[in-house]
Design a protein around this motif. Structure first.
Motif, short mmCIF file in Angstrom:
data_model
loop_
_atom_site.label_atom_id
_atom_site.label_comp_id
_atom_site.label_asym_id
_atom_site.label_seq_id
_atom_site.Cartn_x
_atom_site.Cartn_y
_atom_site.Cartn_z
N LEU A 49 26.92 -20.26 -32.53
CA LEU A 49 27.03 -21.55 -31.86
C LEU A 49 25.65 -22.16 -31.63
N ASN A 52 24.31 -23.39 -35.12
CA ASN A 52 24.97 -24.61 -35.62
C ASN A 52 24.65 -25.83 -34.77
N THR A 53 24.44 -25.64 -33.48
CA THR A 53 24.20 -26.78 -32.59
C THR A 53 22.76 -27.24 -32.62
N THR A 81 29.01 -37.51 -29.03
CA THR A 81 29.36 -36.10 -29.28
C THR A 81 29.39 -35.30 -27.98
N ILE A 83 26.70 -34.18 -26.64
CA ILE A 83 25.52 -33.32 -26.67
C ILE A 83 24.29 -34.15 -26.30
#
Length: 146
Positions: A49, A52-53, A81, A83
């Motif tokens: 995670l 990918n982030t 998103t 984020i």
């Protein structure tokens, strides 16, 4: 973002501490065999995670700064998103890319933008991008830092 040796050591120590604490708690709560299995699987999920982030987009951006084709893109849509990095949003863009040959195609990209520059990233605006020559739908914002 280039990782200095100090940052690499700090990241490694951080991950070792997470794995150690996670392993201890998993064994304590679940027992030995399920605890060991959980202690291996949970950090892998966490690292995937995290990769990918945060790190995968940085690696792609660094690669495209060296090998990408400079072009322009028309922002068709922008989506939240959820984020943020250092209080800067990381929206998802639907872009109409203009290739060197003159034709256009649609690509989707997600990249961090400064809160101070949000006005530049509105539908209908044109922005500079770097496109992957092997996968033209993989693009990132061209900040001109290459």
């Amino acid at each position: 973002m280039k990782l200095t040796i100090g940052r690499k050591i700090a990241l490694t120590l951080f991950l070792l501490i997470i794995v150690g604490v996670n392993g201890f708690l998993c064994v304590l709560i679940l027992g030995v065999i399920p605890g060991v299995i959980a202690a291996i699987i949970l950090p892998l999920i966490f690292v995937l995670l995290l990769w990918n982030t945060f790190f995968k987009p940085l690696v792609r951006k660094n690669r495209l700064e060296k090998t990408g084709i400079r072009t322009t893109a028309l922002i068709k849509e922008i989506h939240e998103t959820g984020i943020t990095i250092n209080q800067d949003p990381v929206p998802r863009f639907i872009l109409e890319i203009k290739s060197l040959a003159g034709d256009t195609y649609i690509a989707e990209a997600t990249f961090q933008i400064s809160r101070l520059q949000i006005g530049m990233f509105q539908p209908g605006n044109t922005i500079p991008v770097l496109a992957d020559p092997n996968q033209p739908n993989k693009v990132t914002l061209d900040t001109g830092e290459a």
